[in-house]
Design a protein around this motif. Structure first.
Motif, mmCIF file in Angstrom:
data_model
loop_
_atom_site.group_PDB
_atom_site.id
_atom_site.type_symbol
_atom_site.label_atom_id
_atom_site.label_comp_id
_atom_site.label_asym_id
_atom_site.label_seq_id
_atom_site.Cartn_x
_atom_site.Cartn_y
_atom_site.Cartn_z
ATOM 1 N N GLU A 76 -18.960 16.447 -66.009
ATOM 2 C CA GLU A 76 -19.960 15.754 -66.834
ATOM 3 C C GLU A 76 -20.523 14.534 -66.112
ATOM 4 O O GLU A 76 -21.729 14.258 -66.178
ATOM 5 N N ILE A 77 -19.658 13.784 -65.432
ATOM 6 C CA ILE A 77 -20.119 12.605 -64.702
ATOM 7 C C ILE A 77 -21.083 13.016 -63.595
ATOM 8 O O ILE A 77 -22.125 12.364 -63.384
ATOM 9 N N GLN A 78 -20.781 14.083 -62.889
ATOM 10 C CA GLN A 78 -21.689 14.570 -61.851
ATOM 11 C C GLN A 78 -23.062 14.886 -62.424
ATOM 12 O O GLN A 78 -24.092 14.495 -61.861
ATOM 13 N N GLN A 79 -23.090 15.571 -63.553
ATOM 14 C CA GLN A 79 -24.362 15.939 -64.182
ATOM 15 C C GLN A 79 -25.152 14.696 -64.587
ATOM 16 O O GLN A 79 -26.368 14.613 -64.356
ATOM 17 N N GLN A 80 -24.493 13.715 -65.210
ATOM 18 C CA GLN A 80 -25.171 12.504 -65.662
ATOM 19 C C GLN A 80 -25.723 11.704 -64.488
ATOM 20 O O GLN A 80 -26.853 11.195 -64.541
ATOM 21 N N LEU A 81 -24.961 11.589 -63.415
ATOM 22 C CA LEU A 81 -25.428 10.815 -62.257
ATOM 23 C C LEU A 81 -26.586 11.513 -61.551
ATOM 24 O O LEU A 81 -27.508 10.848 -61.054
ATOM 25 N N GLN A 82 -26.552 12.826 -61.494
ATOM 26 C CA GLN A 82 -27.668 13.559 -60.890
ATOM 27 C C GLN A 82 -28.949 13.377 -61.688
ATOM 28 O O GLN A 82 -30.030 13.230 -61.114
ATOM 29 N N VAL A 83 -28.823 13.394 -63.029
ATOM 30 C CA VAL A 83 -29.985 13.127 -63.877
ATOM 31 C C VAL A 83 -30.525 11.732 -63.606
ATOM 32 O O VAL A 83 -31.746 11.492 -63.620
ATOM 33 N N ALA A 84 -29.619 10.775 -63.315
ATOM 34 C CA ALA A 84 -30.029 9.395 -63.073
ATOM 35 C C ALA A 84 -30.585 9.171 -61.676
ATOM 36 O O ALA A 84 -30.958 8.053 -61.330
ATOM 37 N N GLY A 85 -30.635 10.221 -60.868
ATOM 38 C CA GLY A 85 -31.251 10.098 -59.555
ATOM 39 C C GLY A 85 -30.284 9.928 -58.406
ATOM 40 O O GLY A 85 -30.703 9.726 -57.258
ATOM 41 N N PHE A 86 -28.973 9.969 -58.670
ATOM 42 C CA PHE A 86 -27.992 9.824 -57.606
ATOM 43 C C PHE A 86 -27.790 11.141 -56.854
ATOM 44 O O PHE A 86 -27.899 12.223 -57.432
ATOM 45 N N VAL A 87 -27.485 10.999 -55.592
ATOM 46 C CA VAL A 87 -26.938 12.120 -54.829
ATOM 47 C C VAL A 87 -25.435 12.070 -55.060
ATOM 48 O O VAL A 87 -24.796 11.039 -54.824
ATOM 49 N N VAL A 88 -24.855 13.158 -55.545
ATOM 50 C CA VAL A 88 -23.454 13.145 -55.955
ATOM 51 C C VAL A 88 -22.644 14.124 -55.115
ATOM 52 O O VAL A 88 -23.045 15.282 -54.915
ATOM 53 N N PHE A 89 -21.485 13.626 -54.639
ATOM 54 C CA PHE A 89 -20.561 14.520 -53.951
ATOM 55 C C PHE A 89 -19.312 14.703 -54.809
ATOM 56 O O PHE A 89 -18.688 13.733 -55.226
ATOM 57 N N ARG A 90 -18.989 15.968 -55.064
ATOM 58 C CA ARG A 90 -17.720 16.351 -55.705
ATOM 59 C C ARG A 90 -17.221 17.556 -54.934
ATOM 60 O O ARG A 90 -17.982 18.488 -54.661
ATOM 61 N N ASP A 91 -15.955 17.562 -54.577
ATOM 62 C CA ASP A 91 -15.452 18.527 -53.598
ATOM 63 C C ASP A 91 -15.830 19.975 -53.892
ATOM 64 O O ASP A 91 -16.229 20.723 -52.998
ATOM 65 N N VAL A 92 -15.728 20.394 -55.169
ATOM 66 C CA VAL A 92 -15.992 21.794 -55.498
ATOM 67 C C VAL A 92 -17.421 22.187 -55.160
ATOM 68 O O VAL A 92 -17.686 23.273 -54.636
#
Length: 309
Positions: free
Chosen positions: A197-213
Protein backbone atom coordinates in the motif's frame (compact mmCIF):
# COMPACT_ATOMS: atom_id res chain seq x y z
CA UNK A 1 -54.16 24.00 -0.16
CA UNK A 2 -54.02 21.89 -3.29
CA UNK A 3 -55.92 21.35 -6.52
CA UNK A 4 -58.89 18.98 -6.31
CA UNK A 5 -61.24 17.26 -8.74
CA UNK A 6 -64.80 18.59 -9.05
CA UNK A 7 -66.38 15.27 -8.15
CA UNK A 8 -64.11 14.94 -5.13
CA UNK A 9 -65.04 18.42 -3.93
CA UNK A 10 -68.73 17.58 -4.43
CA UNK A 11 -68.26 14.50 -2.26
CA UNK A 12 -66.46 16.51 0.44
CA UNK A 13 -69.10 19.26 0.65
CA UNK A 14 -71.94 16.73 0.30
CA UNK A 15 -73.51 18.30 -2.79
CA UNK A 16 -74.61 16.79 -6.15
CA UNK A 17 -71.97 16.96 -8.85
CA UNK A 18 -74.47 18.58 -11.22
CA UNK A 19 -75.13 21.30 -8.69
CA UNK A 20 -71.43 21.98 -8.21
CA UNK A 21 -70.84 22.11 -11.96
CA UNK A 22 -73.74 24.59 -12.28
CA UNK A 23 -72.35 26.76 -9.48
CA UNK A 24 -68.92 26.72 -11.05
CA UNK A 25 -70.43 27.82 -14.35
CA UNK A 26 -72.52 30.54 -12.65
CA UNK A 27 -69.47 31.84 -10.82
CA UNK A 28 -67.57 32.16 -14.11
CA UNK A 29 -65.33 29.12 -13.65
CA UNK A 30 -65.09 26.97 -16.78
CA UNK A 31 -64.53 23.26 -16.25
CA UNK A 32 -64.81 20.30 -18.61
CA UNK A 33 -66.73 17.97 -16.33
CA UNK A 34 -66.74 16.13 -13.02
CA UNK A 35 -63.17 14.86 -13.55
CA UNK A 36 -61.81 18.36 -14.11
CA UNK A 37 -59.56 19.89 -11.45
CA UNK A 38 -59.97 23.29 -9.83
CA UNK A 39 -57.30 25.40 -8.21
CA UNK A 40 -57.17 27.10 -4.82
CA UNK A 41 -58.09 30.44 -6.41
CA UNK A 42 -61.12 28.85 -8.10
CA UNK A 43 -62.21 27.34 -4.78
CA UNK A 44 -62.19 30.77 -3.16
CA UNK A 45 -64.15 32.23 -6.09
CA UNK A 46 -66.70 29.40 -5.78
CA UNK A 47 -66.96 29.98 -2.04
CA UNK A 48 -67.67 33.68 -2.57
CA UNK A 49 -70.35 32.82 -5.12
CA UNK A 50 -72.02 30.32 -2.80
CA UNK A 51 -72.02 32.86 0.04
CA UNK A 52 -74.05 35.15 -2.20
CA UNK A 53 -77.02 32.82 -1.92
CA UNK A 54 -76.64 29.70 -4.10
CA UNK A 55 -78.81 26.79 -2.98
CA UNK A 56 -78.23 23.06 -3.20
CA UNK A 57 -81.06 21.06 -4.76
CA UNK A 58 -81.98 17.73 -3.28
CA UNK A 59 -81.19 18.83 0.28
CA UNK A 60 -82.97 16.49 2.65
CA UNK A 61 -85.66 18.16 4.76
CA UNK A 62 -85.68 17.18 8.45
CA UNK A 63 -89.18 15.82 7.83
CA UNK A 64 -90.17 13.05 5.49
CA UNK A 65 -93.77 13.45 4.21
CA UNK A 66 -96.19 11.04 2.64
CA UNK A 67 -99.81 11.49 1.89
CA UNK A 68 -102.61 8.92 1.99
CA UNK A 69 -106.34 9.23 1.42
CA UNK A 70 -108.47 7.52 4.07
CA UNK A 71 -112.17 7.39 4.79
CA UNK A 72 -113.23 8.13 8.34
CA UNK A 73 -116.43 6.34 9.28
CA UNK A 74 -118.83 4.22 7.25
CA UNK A 75 -121.36 6.18 5.16
CA UNK A 76 -119.80 9.49 6.12
CA UNK A 77 -118.31 11.97 3.64
CA UNK A 78 -114.69 11.10 2.92
CA UNK A 79 -112.05 13.38 4.46
CA UNK A 80 -108.53 13.51 2.96
CA UNK A 81 -105.75 13.52 5.58
CA UNK A 82 -101.94 13.34 5.46
CA UNK A 83 -99.76 11.00 7.49
CA UNK A 84 -96.43 12.46 8.66
CA UNK A 85 -93.72 10.13 10.02
CA UNK A 86 -91.08 11.53 12.33
CA UNK A 87 -88.73 9.31 14.29
CA UNK A 88 -91.01 6.33 13.81
CA UNK A 89 -94.01 8.20 15.42
CA UNK A 90 -97.20 8.70 13.43
CA UNK A 91 -99.01 12.04 13.42
CA UNK A 92 -102.20 12.82 11.52
CA UNK A 93 -102.23 16.25 9.96
CA UNK A 94 -104.77 17.87 7.67
CA UNK A 95 -103.83 18.65 4.08
CA UNK A 96 -104.00 22.43 4.62
CA UNK A 97 -101.66 22.33 7.63
CA UNK A 98 -99.20 20.12 5.76
CA UNK A 99 -99.18 22.48 2.78
CA UNK A 100 -98.38 25.43 5.04
CA UNK A 101 -95.55 23.54 6.67
CA UNK A 102 -94.17 22.52 3.29
CA UNK A 103 -94.14 26.14 2.11
CA UNK A 104 -92.35 27.21 5.28
CA UNK A 105 -89.80 24.41 4.96
CA UNK A 106 -89.17 25.24 1.32
CA UNK A 107 -88.50 28.90 2.13
CA UNK A 108 -86.23 27.98 5.03
CA UNK A 109 -84.31 25.47 2.93
CA UNK A 110 -83.88 27.95 0.09
CA UNK A 111 -82.57 30.61 2.47
CA UNK A 112 -80.18 28.42 4.49
CA UNK A 113 -78.95 25.71 2.12
CA UNK A 114 -76.46 27.97 0.37
CA UNK A 115 -75.13 29.26 3.68
CA UNK A 116 -74.77 25.79 5.24
CA UNK A 117 -72.88 24.41 2.25
CA UNK A 118 -70.74 27.51 2.02
CA UNK A 119 -69.83 27.08 5.68
CA UNK A 120 -69.01 23.43 5.05
CA UNK A 121 -66.80 24.40 2.11
CA UNK A 122 -65.11 27.04 4.24
CA UNK A 123 -64.45 24.47 6.98
CA UNK A 124 -63.04 22.10 4.38
CA UNK A 125 -60.77 24.78 2.96
CA UNK A 126 -59.60 25.68 6.47
CA UNK A 127 -58.84 22.03 7.19
CA UNK A 128 -56.87 21.82 3.96
CA UNK A 129 -54.90 24.93 4.92
CA UNK A 130 -54.02 23.38 8.27
CA UNK A 131 -53.00 20.12 6.58
CA UNK A 132 -50.80 22.03 4.13
CA UNK A 133 -49.16 23.95 6.98
CA UNK A 134 -48.49 20.70 8.81
CA UNK A 135 -46.97 19.15 5.67
CA UNK A 136 -44.79 22.23 5.14
CA UNK A 137 -43.60 22.03 8.74
CA UNK A 138 -42.77 18.35 8.37
CA UNK A 139 -41.04 19.07 5.07
CA UNK A 140 -38.95 21.80 6.70
CA UNK A 141 -37.95 19.39 9.47
CA UNK A 142 -37.02 16.72 6.94
CA UNK A 143 -35.03 19.23 4.91
CA UNK A 144 -33.29 20.41 8.08
CA UNK A 145 -32.36 16.85 9.04
CA UNK A 146 -31.30 16.24 5.45
CA UNK A 147 -29.04 19.29 5.52
CA UNK A 148 -27.49 18.10 8.80
CA UNK A 149 -26.96 14.65 7.31
CA UNK A 150 -25.42 16.13 4.17
CA UNK A 151 -23.14 18.29 6.30
CA UNK A 152 -21.95 15.23 8.24
CA UNK A 153 -21.35 13.38 4.98
CA UNK A 154 -19.43 16.32 3.52
CA UNK A 155 -17.23 16.59 6.61
CA UNK A 156 -16.58 12.85 6.52
CA UNK A 157 -15.77 13.03 2.83
CA UNK A 158 -13.40 15.94 3.41
CA UNK A 159 -11.62 13.99 6.15
CA UNK A 160 -11.39 10.87 3.99
CA UNK A 161 -10.12 12.84 1.01
CA UNK A 162 -7.68 14.88 3.03
CA UNK A 163 -4.91 12.46 2.12
CA UNK A 164 -5.78 12.68 -1.55
CA UNK A 165 -5.64 16.47 -1.53
CA UNK A 166 -2.30 16.43 0.21
CA UNK A 167 -1.10 13.80 -2.24
CA UNK A 168 -2.01 16.17 -5.07
CA UNK A 169 0.02 18.99 -3.54
CA UNK A 170 2.93 16.64 -2.96
CA UNK A 171 2.76 15.46 -6.58
CA UNK A 172 3.41 19.02 -7.74
CA UNK A 173 6.39 19.22 -5.41
CA UNK A 174 7.76 15.77 -6.22
CA UNK A 175 7.47 15.78 -10.01
CA UNK A 176 11.29 15.63 -10.22
CA UNK A 177 11.06 11.95 -9.21
CA UNK A 178 12.43 11.77 -5.67
CA UNK A 179 13.22 8.21 -4.72
CA UNK A 180 11.92 6.19 -1.75
CA UNK A 181 13.29 2.84 -0.55
CA UNK A 182 10.83 0.56 1.26
CA UNK A 183 12.36 -1.79 3.81
CA UNK A 184 10.22 -4.56 5.28
CA UNK A 185 10.15 -8.26 6.14
CA UNK A 186 8.19 -10.71 4.02
CA UNK A 187 5.70 -12.10 6.51
CA UNK A 188 2.70 -12.66 4.21
CA UNK A 189 0.64 -10.59 6.64
CA UNK A 190 0.23 -7.05 7.96
CA UNK A 191 3.77 -5.87 7.29
CA UNK A 192 3.97 -7.06 3.69
CA UNK A 193 0.46 -5.83 2.88
CA UNK A 194 1.22 -2.38 4.28
CA UNK A 195 4.47 -2.24 2.27
CA UNK A 196 2.47 -2.77 -0.94
CA UNK A 197 0.00 0.00 0.00
CA UNK A 198 2.83 2.41 0.83
CA UNK A 199 4.43 1.75 -2.55
CA UNK A 200 1.16 2.51 -4.33
CA UNK A 201 0.58 5.75 -2.38
CA UNK A 202 4.12 7.04 -2.96
CA UNK A 203 3.96 6.27 -6.67
CA UNK A 204 0.71 8.24 -6.91
CA UNK A 205 2.52 11.10 -5.14
CA UNK A 206 5.20 11.14 -7.82
CA UNK A 207 7.97 9.18 -6.09
CA UNK A 208 10.14 6.60 -7.73
CA UNK A 209 9.77 3.65 -5.35
CA UNK A 210 12.00 0.65 -4.84
CA UNK A 211 10.64 -2.48 -3.14
CA UNK A 212 12.57 -5.71 -3.57
CA UNK A 213 9.73 -7.78 -5.06
CA UNK A 214 8.97 -5.26 -7.82
CA UNK A 215 12.51 -3.83 -8.13
CA UNK A 216 14.62 -6.95 -8.57
CA UNK A 217 14.89 -8.45 -12.04
CA UNK A 218 15.95 -11.98 -13.02
CA UNK A 219 19.75 -12.22 -12.98
CA UNK A 220 20.26 -9.33 -10.52
CA UNK A 221 22.72 -9.94 -7.70
CA UNK A 222 20.19 -8.97 -5.14
CA UNK A 223 22.43 -7.64 -2.35
CA UNK A 224 24.34 -5.52 -4.89
CA UNK A 225 21.01 -4.27 -6.22
CA UNK A 226 19.74 -3.45 -2.73
CA UNK A 227 22.89 -1.51 -1.94
CA UNK A 228 22.78 0.42 -5.22
CA UNK A 229 19.11 1.33 -4.84
CA UNK A 230 19.58 2.43 -1.24
CA UNK A 231 22.56 4.67 -2.10
CA UNK A 232 20.47 6.53 -4.73
CA UNK A 233 17.37 6.96 -2.54
CA UNK A 234 16.23 10.15 -0.83
CA UNK A 235 14.31 8.50 2.02
CA UNK A 236 13.68 5.06 3.53
CA UNK A 237 10.26 3.96 4.76
CA UNK A 238 10.65 1.09 7.23
CA UNK A 239 7.55 -1.08 7.76
CA UNK A 240 7.80 -2.45 11.31
CA UNK A 241 6.22 -5.85 11.97
CA UNK A 242 6.94 -8.71 14.36
CA UNK A 243 9.27 -10.37 11.84
CA UNK A 244 11.30 -7.15 11.38
CA UNK A 245 12.47 -7.38 15.00
CA UNK A 246 14.60 -10.43 14.17
CA UNK A 247 15.43 -9.69 10.51
CA UNK A 248 19.20 -9.19 10.03
CA UNK A 249 18.74 -7.89 6.49
CA UNK A 250 16.28 -5.20 7.54
CA UNK A 251 18.68 -4.26 10.35
CA UNK A 252 21.54 -4.00 7.84
CA UNK A 253 19.45 -1.85 5.46
CA UNK A 254 18.59 0.58 8.25
CA UNK A 255 22.20 0.73 9.43
CA UNK A 256 23.45 1.50 5.93
CA UNK A 257 20.80 4.18 5.39
CA UNK A 258 21.87 5.96 8.58
CA UNK A 259 25.53 5.66 7.62
CA UNK A 260 25.02 7.42 4.28
CA UNK A 261 22.61 10.01 5.70
CA UNK A 262 19.30 8.78 4.33
CA UNK A 263 16.32 9.63 6.59
CA UNK A 264 14.52 6.56 7.99
CA UNK A 265 10.79 6.79 8.78
CA UNK A 266 9.47 3.76 10.72
CA UNK A 267 5.79 2.88 10.19
CA UNK A 268 4.16 0.41 12.60
CA UNK A 269 2.10 -2.27 10.80
CA UNK A 270 1.18 -4.05 14.05
CA UNK A 271 1.74 -3.74 17.80
CA UNK A 272 5.21 -5.11 18.57
CA UNK A 273 7.91 -4.64 21.16
CA UNK A 274 10.16 -2.04 19.60
CA UNK A 275 13.66 -3.43 18.95
CA UNK A 276 16.55 -1.67 20.63
CA UNK A 277 18.16 -0.61 17.33
CA UNK A 278 15.01 1.40 16.41
CA UNK A 279 14.23 3.08 19.73
CA UNK A 280 16.02 6.28 18.74
CA UNK A 281 13.60 6.88 15.79
CA UNK A 282 10.12 8.41 16.06
CA UNK A 283 7.53 6.19 14.32
CA UNK A 284 4.09 6.50 12.71
CA UNK A 285 1.41 4.19 14.10
CA UNK A 286 -0.61 2.65 11.26
CA UNK A 287 -1.92 -0.26 13.34
CA UNK A 288 -5.38 1.25 13.41
CA UNK A 289 -6.26 4.32 11.34
CA UNK A 290 -3.99 4.88 8.33
CA UNK A 291 -3.38 8.57 7.63
CA UNK A 292 -1.38 8.89 4.43
CA UNK A 293 -1.10 12.63 4.86
CA UNK A 294 1.10 12.10 7.95
CA UNK A 295 3.46 9.80 6.07
CA UNK A 296 3.68 12.03 2.99
CA UNK A 297 4.16 15.10 5.16
CA UNK A 298 7.00 13.42 7.05
CA UNK A 299 8.67 12.34 3.80
CA UNK A 300 8.49 15.86 2.33
CA UNK A 301 9.87 17.30 5.59
CA UNK A 302 12.88 14.97 5.65
CA UNK A 303 13.60 15.29 1.93
CA UNK A 304 13.53 19.09 2.24
CA UNK A 305 15.84 18.93 5.25
CA UNK A 306 18.25 16.64 3.40
CA UNK A 307 18.29 18.91 0.35
CA UNK A 308 18.72 22.01 2.54
CA UNK A 309 15.39 23.66 1.48
Amino acid sequence: MSDIAVKKLAEIIDAPVEFLLKQLQDSGIRVDGADAWITDAQKLKLLAHIRQGASVPGTDSPLKHSEAAVKSGIGQRGKRVSVEVRRKKVFVTSTDTLAEQARGNAQSTHATSGVSHAEELARQLSAERQAIQKLKHERDQIESRSMEHQLVEVVREVVEQKSASIVTSVVDYENNGKKAFISYARDGSHGENLAVEIQQQLQVAGFVVFRDVSGLKPGDVWYHKLESELETSDVMVLVVSEKVRTSKWVHNEVSMAEEIGIPVIPVLAEKVRYPLWLRHLQSLDFCGVVDWSLLLGAIVHHVDAKKGY
